[in-house]
Design a protein around this motif. Structure first.
Motif, PDB file in Angstrom:
ATOM      1  N   ILE A  44       0.895  -1.130   0.092  1.00  0.00           N
ATOM      2  CA  ILE A  44       0.001  -0.045  -0.042  1.00  0.00           C
ATOM      3  C   ILE A  44       0.997   1.180  -0.108  1.00  0.00           C
ATOM      4  CG2 ILE A  44      -1.687   1.194   1.367  1.00  0.00           C
ATOM      5  CD1 ILE A  44      -2.950  -1.337   2.333  1.00  0.00           C
ATOM      6  N   ILE A  45       1.788   1.256   0.904  1.00  0.00           N
ATOM      7  CA  ILE A  45       2.634   2.410   1.193  1.00  0.00           C
ATOM      8  C   ILE A  45       3.543   2.720  -0.407  1.00  0.00           C
ATOM      9  CG2 ILE A  45       4.826   3.373   2.183  1.00  0.00           C
ATOM     10  CD1 ILE A  45       2.179   3.468   3.787  1.00  0.00           C
ATOM     11  N   VAL A  46       4.151   1.613  -0.771  1.00  0.00           N
ATOM     12  CA  VAL A  46       4.882   1.737  -2.172  1.00  0.00           C
ATOM     13  C   VAL A  46       3.916   2.226  -3.328  1.00  0.00           C
ATOM     14  CG1 VAL A  46       6.256   0.538  -3.707  1.00  0.00           C
ATOM     15  CG2 VAL A  46       6.672   0.217  -1.270  1.00  0.00           C
ATOM     16  N   PHE A  47       2.765   1.624  -3.358  1.00  0.00           N
ATOM     17  CA  PHE A  47       1.823   1.923  -4.279  1.00  0.00           C
ATOM     18  C   PHE A  47       1.511   3.352  -4.381  1.00  0.00           C
ATOM     19  CE2 PHE A  47      -2.662   2.509  -5.888  1.00  0.00           C
ATOM     20  CZ  PHE A  47      -2.404   2.275  -7.242  1.00  0.00           C
ATOM     21  N   PHE A  48       0.905   3.875  -3.340  1.00  0.00           N
ATOM     22  CA  PHE A  48       0.629   5.420  -3.143  1.00  0.00           C
ATOM     23  C   PHE A  48       1.925   6.352  -3.321  1.00  0.00           C
ATOM     24  CE2 PHE A  48      -3.227   3.687  -1.376  1.00  0.00           C
ATOM     25  CZ  PHE A  48      -4.165   4.209  -1.822  1.00  0.00           C
ATOM     26  N   GLY A  49       2.938   5.657  -2.795  1.00  0.00           N
ATOM     27  CA  GLY A  49       4.265   6.670  -2.827  1.00  0.00           C
ATOM     28  C   GLY A  49       4.635   6.705  -4.346  1.00  0.00           C
ATOM     29  N   LEU A  50       4.491   5.647  -5.260  1.00  0.00           N
ATOM     30  CA  LEU A  50       4.832   5.663  -6.313  1.00  0.00           C
ATOM     31  C   LEU A  50       3.883   6.739  -7.228  1.00  0.00           C
ATOM     32  CD1 LEU A  50       5.634   2.051  -7.399  1.00  0.00           C
ATOM     33  CD2 LEU A  50       7.391   3.912  -7.379  1.00  0.00           C
ATOM     34  N   LEU A  51       2.810   7.002  -6.826  1.00  0.00           N
ATOM     35  CA  LEU A  51       1.817   7.649  -7.430  1.00  0.00           C
ATOM     36  C   LEU A  51       2.553   9.128  -7.287  1.00  0.00           C
ATOM     37  CD1 LEU A  51      -1.942   6.219  -6.857  1.00  0.00           C
ATOM     38  CD2 LEU A  51      -0.200   5.992  -8.806  1.00  0.00           C
ATOM     39  N   LEU A  52       2.495   9.364  -5.790  1.00  0.00           N
ATOM     40  CA  LEU A  52       3.040  10.649  -5.595  1.00  0.00           C
ATOM     41  C   LEU A  52       4.538  11.053  -6.232  1.00  0.00           C
ATOM     42  CD1 LEU A  52       2.716  13.342  -3.721  1.00  0.00           C
ATOM     43  CD2 LEU A  52       4.245  12.229  -2.075  1.00  0.00           C
ATOM     44  N   ARG A  53       5.332  10.139  -6.348  1.00  0.00           N
ATOM     45  CA  ARG A  53       6.624  10.234  -6.883  1.00  0.00           C
ATOM     46  C   ARG A  53       6.435  10.675  -8.528  1.00  0.00           C
ATOM     47  NH1 ARG A  53      10.385  10.894  -9.797  1.00  0.00           N
ATOM     48  NH2 ARG A  53      12.494  10.320  -9.562  1.00  0.00           N
ATOM     49  N   SER A  54       5.448   9.918  -9.069  1.00  0.00           N
ATOM     50  CA  SER A  54       5.280  10.344 -10.504  1.00  0.00           C
ATOM     51  C   SER A  54       4.578  11.639 -10.767  1.00  0.00           C
ATOM     52  CB  SER A  54       4.206   9.216 -10.845  1.00  0.00           C
ATOM     53  OG  SER A  54       3.859   9.524 -12.418  1.00  0.00           O
TER      54      SER A  54
ATOM     55  N   ILE B 131      10.740   3.632  -2.561  1.00  0.00           N
ATOM     56  CA  ILE B 131       9.737   4.465  -3.495  1.00  0.00           C
ATOM     57  C   ILE B 131      10.491   5.057  -4.552  1.00  0.00           C
ATOM     58  CG2 ILE B 131       8.020   6.093  -3.921  1.00  0.00           C
ATOM     59  CD1 ILE B 131       7.072   5.327  -0.997  1.00  0.00           C
ATOM     60  N   GLU B 132      11.666   6.038  -4.178  1.00  0.00           N
ATOM     61  CA  GLU B 132      12.427   6.659  -5.188  1.00  0.00           C
ATOM     62  C   GLU B 132      13.091   5.813  -6.056  1.00  0.00           C
ATOM     63  OE1 GLU B 132      14.424   9.733  -6.743  1.00  0.00           O
ATOM     64  OE2 GLU B 132      12.773   9.828  -5.430  1.00  0.00           O
ATOM     65  N   ARG B 133      13.995   4.690  -5.416  1.00  0.00           N
ATOM     66  CA  ARG B 133      14.716   3.645  -6.488  1.00  0.00           C
ATOM     67  C   ARG B 133      13.914   2.824  -7.104  1.00  0.00           C
ATOM     68  NH1 ARG B 133      19.396   0.794  -3.480  1.00  0.00           N
ATOM     69  NH2 ARG B 133      19.968   0.429  -5.557  1.00  0.00           N
ATOM     70  N   LEU B 134      12.405   2.469  -7.011  1.00  0.00           N
ATOM     71  CA  LEU B 134      11.570   1.747  -7.486  1.00  0.00           C
ATOM     72  C   LEU B 134      11.182   2.875  -8.935  1.00  0.00           C
ATOM     73  CD1 LEU B 134      10.407  -1.019  -7.867  1.00  0.00           C
ATOM     74  CD2 LEU B 134       8.479  -0.137  -6.654  1.00  0.00           C
ATOM     75  N   SER B 135      10.852   3.976  -8.514  1.00  0.00           N
ATOM     76  CA  SER B 135      10.275   5.029  -9.608  1.00  0.00           C
ATOM     77  C   SER B 135      11.675   5.299 -10.651  1.00  0.00           C
ATOM     78  CB  SER B 135      10.121   6.194  -8.806  1.00  0.00           C
ATOM     79  OG  SER B 135       9.693   7.137  -9.777  1.00  0.00           O
ATOM     80  N   ILE B 136      12.826   5.316 -10.383  1.00  0.00           N
ATOM     81  CA  ILE B 136      13.881   5.429 -11.275  1.00  0.00           C
ATOM     82  C   ILE B 136      14.031   4.154 -11.861  1.00  0.00           C
ATOM     83  CG2 ILE B 136      16.305   5.648 -11.217  1.00  0.00           C
ATOM     84  CD1 ILE B 136      16.430   7.425  -8.850  1.00  0.00           C
ATOM     85  N   THR B 137      13.830   2.925 -11.238  1.00  0.00           N
ATOM     86  CA  THR B 137      13.864   1.724 -12.284  1.00  0.00           C
ATOM     87  C   THR B 137      12.855   1.877 -13.363  1.00  0.00           C
ATOM     88  OG1 THR B 137      14.895   0.789 -10.253  1.00  0.00           O
ATOM     89  CG2 THR B 137      13.956  -0.957 -11.941  1.00  0.00           C
ATOM     90  N   TRP B 138      11.812   2.139 -12.699  1.00  0.00           N
ATOM     91  CA  TRP B 138      10.449   2.213 -13.661  1.00  0.00           C
ATOM     92  C   TRP B 138      10.961   2.998 -14.903  1.00  0.00           C
ATOM     93  CZ3 TRP B 138       4.797   1.550 -11.647  1.00  0.00           C
ATOM     94  CH2 TRP B 138       4.089   1.546 -12.523  1.00  0.00           C
ATOM     95  N   GLU B 139      11.387   4.334 -14.691  1.00  0.00           N
ATOM     96  CA  GLU B 139      11.876   5.214 -15.861  1.00  0.00           C
ATOM     97  C   GLU B 139      12.692   4.405 -16.590  1.00  0.00           C
ATOM     98  OE1 GLU B 139      12.807   8.636 -13.891  1.00  0.00           O
ATOM     99  OE2 GLU B 139      10.845   9.233 -13.113  1.00  0.00           O
ATOM    100  N   GLU B 140      13.776   3.858 -16.124  1.00  0.00           N
ATOM    101  CA  GLU B 140      14.760   3.561 -17.013  1.00  0.00           C
ATOM    102  C   GLU B 140      14.621   2.087 -17.494  1.00  0.00           C
ATOM    103  OE1 GLU B 140      18.302   3.519 -14.119  1.00  0.00           O
ATOM    104  OE2 GLU B 140      18.408   5.565 -14.195  1.00  0.00           O
TER     105      GLU B 140
END
Length: 522
Positions: free
Chosen positions: A380-390, A444-453
């Motif tokens: 839950i935390i990671v899911f909503f955190g990714l939305l905010l990070r995006s 959340i930060e590293r998962l977001s970067i991985t998503w982008e790359e």
């Protein structure tokens, strides 16, 4: 390169051998229990001494206490003798405590308490060797003739020293034997029979000792039991004995003076050896000694603590630390096993995780929330955190402000989920505040970067791999027998390091790569 490989092998061998040696010493020498469920009997024996002193007189009390060596280990001795000086002396087969006072009067009460456990004994009845030969006791007149006839008859019915002693005991307990009644002089007390047994055995040059024992059962006012013992060399005949003062490869044999049975029962412990009284009181009268025994179970934890108290190697055992510190050390000692799980899953299986040791930190957090609730909460935390990070990515913020905002958002989510789960009756929500917020933020930060790359598909695989690895690490680090084993035998970590060194040169395929290159193998 060859010298480097040899250096690595030597390091592995040294660490492995050192770990095995320390663990073996704890198991076979200190007899530290391997499992937490293991228990042993702990006997508490109280000796209460009462006597009277008429007028003001100096008093000196000598009281036999059990020797340190034997089938049972003596620990936690307590002496209660207010107003008396105290001194403990070790004799050849006994220990003697002496209490003294310059001037006492009236009724006097002294206490002695000890604990006995069989686990940490030396398994040797007494390290002191006994005599193999003794001079005959002088006897004259009709008694001499009776003894000679008895010795001749007993010798014809025995094959070695042990059977000679047994036959002697049975003969002395034969009430129809006229020679025996002559020696006993119609005094059929056990003490008088033992004197007669000693007289006959001395004519065959066989030395014996009186041994006084207590039966280990839960009782009060128990009286010591009288046994006799002799130091005998294996298969030694009565006629093949020399005048050596000490035995070579002999052993102590115990005999019941009533029925001649051989061997001290397992539930009996030798209190003192010799024909003297258990206690001698100078200027005292009406002396009484009452024994009370009680049994309790000693758990594996307390067994390990007892080991730590009795050995210089384990003087710095974790069991000597405060309880709160012990709990913290238990967690620290299990972290290398979580790292081992990551090593195997990444280098051997080929599972991708988010960071190198992030799964271990997540697994530590699962210890507070539980596995099922922790996985749901993490998701839950990671899911909503990714939305905010995006969303923050579109605002083109710098990294530090972006991380600060995500961290604050994670705190709010933790508070909200905790309150919401509490309202729904899930008490695990009260402990999620201990979840590492910084780790969640960086995840959340590293998962977001991985998503982008590398795309959403790879990022999802990494997230799932992290959860799987953290879950396995949590189950291993929370396995109670392993926690006890590592906390009690910390040298296991040396074996772990040796294994990790061996894995450091692994260059083979990962299991998941075999599926990946399956077509090429064909």
């Amino acid at each position: 390169m060859r010298s480097l490989t040899m250096h690595l092998k030597i390091a592995i061998i040294i660490l492995f051998a050192l770990g095995i040696a320390i663990i073996g010493y704890q198991i076979f020498v200190l007899k530290t229990p391997l499992t937490e469920s293991e228990v042993d009997n702990l006997w508490t024996i109280d000796a209460k001494i009462n006597f009277e002193v008429s007028g003001n007189k100096p008093v000196n009390i000598e009281f036999y206490i059990p020797p340190k060596s034997g089938d049972y280990s003596v620990s936690n001795e307590l002496f209660l003798a207010s107003g008396y000086g105290q001194n403990i002396t070790s004799q050849k087969f006994n220990r003697l405590v002496t209490w003294s006072a310059r001037s006492v009067s009236g009724q006097q009460t002294l206490f002695y308490r000890l604990n006995l456990t069989k686990r940490f004994s030396d398994e040797i009845e007494n390290s002191e060797k006994g005599d193999l030969w003794r001079a005959p006791i002088a006897v004259a007149g009709p008694e001499k003739e009776a003894v000679e006839r008895l010795v001749k008859d007993i010798r014809s019915k025995s094959a070695n020293v042990s059977t000679f002693i047994t036959t002697t005991i049975n003969t002395i307990n034969d009430s129809t034997n006229s020679d025996v009644q002559l020696l006993l002089n119609n005094k059929n007390s056990l003490e008088n029979k033992v004197k007669a047994i000693e007289l006959i055995l001395s004519q065959a040059y066989i030395p014996i000792q009186q041994a006084h024992t207590l039966v280990l059962n839960q009782s009060t006012n128990q009286t010591p039991t009288l046994w006799i013992r002799s130091y005998i060399e294996a298969n030694k005949s009565v006629d093949n004995r020399d005048s050596s003062t000490n035995g070579g490869n002999g052993s102590w044999y115990y005999f019941n003076p009533i029925n001649g049975s051989v061997g001290l029962p397992a539930d009996q412990v030798v209190w003192w050896v010799g024909s003297g009284n258990i206690i001698n009181v100078e200027n005292g009268s009406k002396v009484r000694v009452n024994f009370s025994l009680d049994k309790s179970e000693l758990t594996a934890i307390n067994l390990a603590k007892l080991t730590a108290e009795g050995s210089s190697l384990t003087e710095y055992s974790f069991y000597t630390l405060p309880i709160s510190t012990q709990l913290a050390y238990q967690i620290m000692l299990l972290i290398p096993f979580g790292v081992l799980i990551i090593l195997l899953l990444r280098n051997v299986i080929g599972i991708n995780t988010l960071g190198t040791f992030t799964p271990v930190l997540v697994a530590l957090a699962f210890r507070e929330t539980g596995l099922a609730f922790g996985v749901v909460f993490f998701s839950i935390i990671v899911f909503f955190g990714l939305l905010l990070r995006s969303y923050l990515e579109h605002l083109k913020l710098q990294m530090l402000p972006r991380l600060s905002i995500v961290l604050t958002f994670v705190v709010l989510l933790i508070i909200f989920v905790g309150l919401f789960s509490h309202k729904l009756g899930f008490e695990q929500g009260l402990s999620i505040s201990l979840f590492p917020m910084v780790i969640l933020t960086m995840t959340i930060e590293r998962l977001s970067i991985t998503w982008e790359e590398r795309g959403a598909n790879f990022a999802l695989k990494v997230a799932i791999g992290t959860l799987i690895t953290a879950s396995i690490a949590y189950m291993v680090m929370g396995y109670q027998p392993l926690i006890y084993l590592v906390f009690t035998f910390p040298a296991i970590l040396l074996l772990l390091i040796a294994f990790m060194l061996a894995m450091g040169r692994y260059r083979g395929y990962r299991l998941l790569e075999l599926f990946r290159f399956k077509a090429m193998l064909k």
